[in-house]
Design an enzyme around this catalytic site. Structure first.
Site, PDB file in Angstrom:
ATOM      1  N   PHE A 128       0.836  -1.097   0.004  1.00 20.86           N
ATOM      2  CA  PHE A 128      -0.061  -0.049   0.093  1.00 20.86           C
ATOM      3  C   PHE A 128       0.796   1.112  -0.053  1.00 20.86           C
ATOM      4  CE2 PHE A 128      -2.583   3.478   1.907  1.00 20.86           C
ATOM      5  CZ  PHE A 128      -3.751   3.328   1.082  1.00 20.86           C
ATOM      6  N   ASP A 155       9.611   2.495   0.964  1.00 21.71           N
ATOM      7  CA  ASP A 155       8.458   3.332   1.721  1.00 21.71           C
ATOM      8  C   ASP A 155       8.275   2.875   3.073  1.00 21.71           C
ATOM      9  OD1 ASP A 155       5.776   4.122   2.720  1.00 21.71           O
ATOM     10  OD2 ASP A 155       4.952   3.194   1.070  1.00 21.71           O
ATOM     11  N   LYS A 214       3.310   9.825   8.139  1.00 16.79           N
ATOM     12  CA  LYS A 214       2.560   9.316   9.249  1.00 16.79           C
ATOM     13  C   LYS A 214       3.193  10.041  10.475  1.00 16.79           C
ATOM     14  CE  LYS A 214       0.381   5.319   7.549  1.00 16.79           C
ATOM     15  NZ  LYS A 214      -1.071   5.535   7.658  1.00 16.79           N
TER      16      LYS A 214
END
Ligand code: PLP
Length: 394
Positions: free
Chosen positions: A135, A220, A249
């Site tokens: 994702f 990532d 995040k």
């Protein structure tokens, strides 16, 4: 149903199935709803509230910066973004930083950077190999990058240039590499896709393949980075330094920010080739600097490692007790519990009723991604609630 929830249905596009609770306040690992009910938060803003809610260090930095300088354009030098970039470079294997506003945006920029590198150094190669179950975000290109058909199917045709191969399979990457390949992009651990941990030697083997072929490795670390896995960055645990790394995040403990980091040789943007209006704004960077400095100075990653082990041990105990718990997996404070049937939603709702917030990861799995500052006592409290919830479901 409270008025807020009715108003939400009236005014919002329906993109997420919300849990029927309206949160109004947070402190540490706890949040409160509009009726004053308290919850222990093991969702943490989807792995964002690294220092918990409204940590004083972050709140102070934001308040001070808000009264000093919130936003200029990137036409000018501003100090908080330089402080944060310096701290990131000093504490990682990367040399250069670009700031943006979210994870998807960081990954988009990373792919643009890899394509630019391909144009300059790999005869125009532009394809990026990514993993099934990954994702990488919600923009069209990142939907194409994310190897999950549920995100892709509603939007076909997708942008070209992404090859999705089996995760944790180095031979699949080798087989997909051609003279059109400029990079491999992977999450060190697939978070949203299921907390899927690779074999210990997978990322090192990918690194070696990238070295052999001259293509770039993009990691990532939007979910795994900033201490969540028990080290500041997950790559440290897998012996695979990326050429490009993306963050978002947890970097500013709740204030929106994203970052692309690159090794000197991969840092090939020239003025005008990439940019952002809000990226690197003083407010977000002040929050990022306060967060990251606190995490480094107080070994919050070490706490995530220690408390994460304690959490996994406790969840293992529940797995022994409840036969329908089929798996417990994770590292640091990125942990999942899987069930033999699709009961995740009722686990989430039963925990909610008892004052614990957990994340439905899949129909048959829940995820625990609490603030990195939680204590063993808070884990005990969560385990107690989960125990009662699982008992009531079985
Ligand atoms: C690994 C990873 N990459 C990218 C993203 C997208 O980040 P954002 O929602 O900030 O665009 C996420 C979000 O869950 C993620 O977990």
């Amino acid at each position: 149903m409270s008025n807020w929830q009715e108003l939400e249905h009236k005014y919002f596009m329906s993109t997420v199935e919300r849990v029927p609770v309206t949160l109004v306040r947070g402190q540490g690992a706890r949040v409160w709803d509009e009726d004053g009910r308290e919850y222990l938060d093991f969702v943490g803003g989807w792995a964002v509230n690294s220092l918990g809610h409204c940590h004083p260090v972050v709140a102070k930095a934001v308040a001070e910066q808000a009264q000093t300088l919130i936003q200029t354009s990137n036409q000018f030098y501003t100090i908080p973004q330089i402080h944060l970039a310096e701290l990131l470079v000093q504490n990682s294997c990367l040399d250069k930083v670009f700031f943006c506003n979210s994870g998807a945006e960081a990954n988009e920029g990373a792919v643009k950077l890899a394509r630019r590198y391909g144009k300059l150094h790999l005869n125009g190669a532009y394809e990026v190999i990514t993993a099934m179950g990954s994702f990488h975000g919600r923009t069209l290109a990142m939907v194409a990058a994310s190897g999950q058909s549920k995100f892709q199917q509603p939007y076909v045709p997708l942008p070209v240039g992404f090859i999705n191969v089996e995760y944790n399979n180095i031979e699949a990457i080798k087989a997909a590499t051609t003279n059109k390949t400029c990079a491999v992009m992977l999450e060190p651990v697939e978070g949203e896709g299921g907390v899927n941990l690779p074999d210990d030697n997978y990322l090192a083997a990918v690194r070696a393949w990238c070295d052999q072929t001259g293509i770039l490795l993009i990691l990532d670390e939007i979910q795994t980075g900033i201490g969540r896995m028990g080290t500041l960055f997950a790559y440290e645990q897998y012996g695979a330094e990326p050429d490009i790394m993306t963050l978002a995040k947890g970097l500013a403990s709740g204030v929106p920010i994203g970052a692309i980091l690159a090794k000197e040789r991969a840092s090939v943007f020239t003025p005008g080739e990439h940019g952002s209006t809000f990226g690197g704004n003083p407010l977000a960077c002040a929050a990022g600097y306060a967060t990251l400095k606190f995490i480094i100075d107080n070994d919050i990653a070490g706490n995530a490692k220690k408390v994460g082990q304690y959490l996994v041990t406790g969840l293992e105990g529940l797995r022994q007790k409840f036969q329908f718990v089929t798996d417990v997996r994770g590292r640091g404070l990125l942990v999942a519990m899987e069930f033999s049937s699709d009961i995740a939603q009722s686990v989430v709702m039963t925990c909610l009723d008892r004052g614990l917030l957990v994340n439905r990861l899949k129909p048959n799995a829940v995820r625990f991604i609490p603030p990195l500052i939680i204590s063993n006592d808070e884990v005990d409290e969560a385990l107690g609630i989960l125990d009662v919830a699982l008992s009531s479901i079985s």
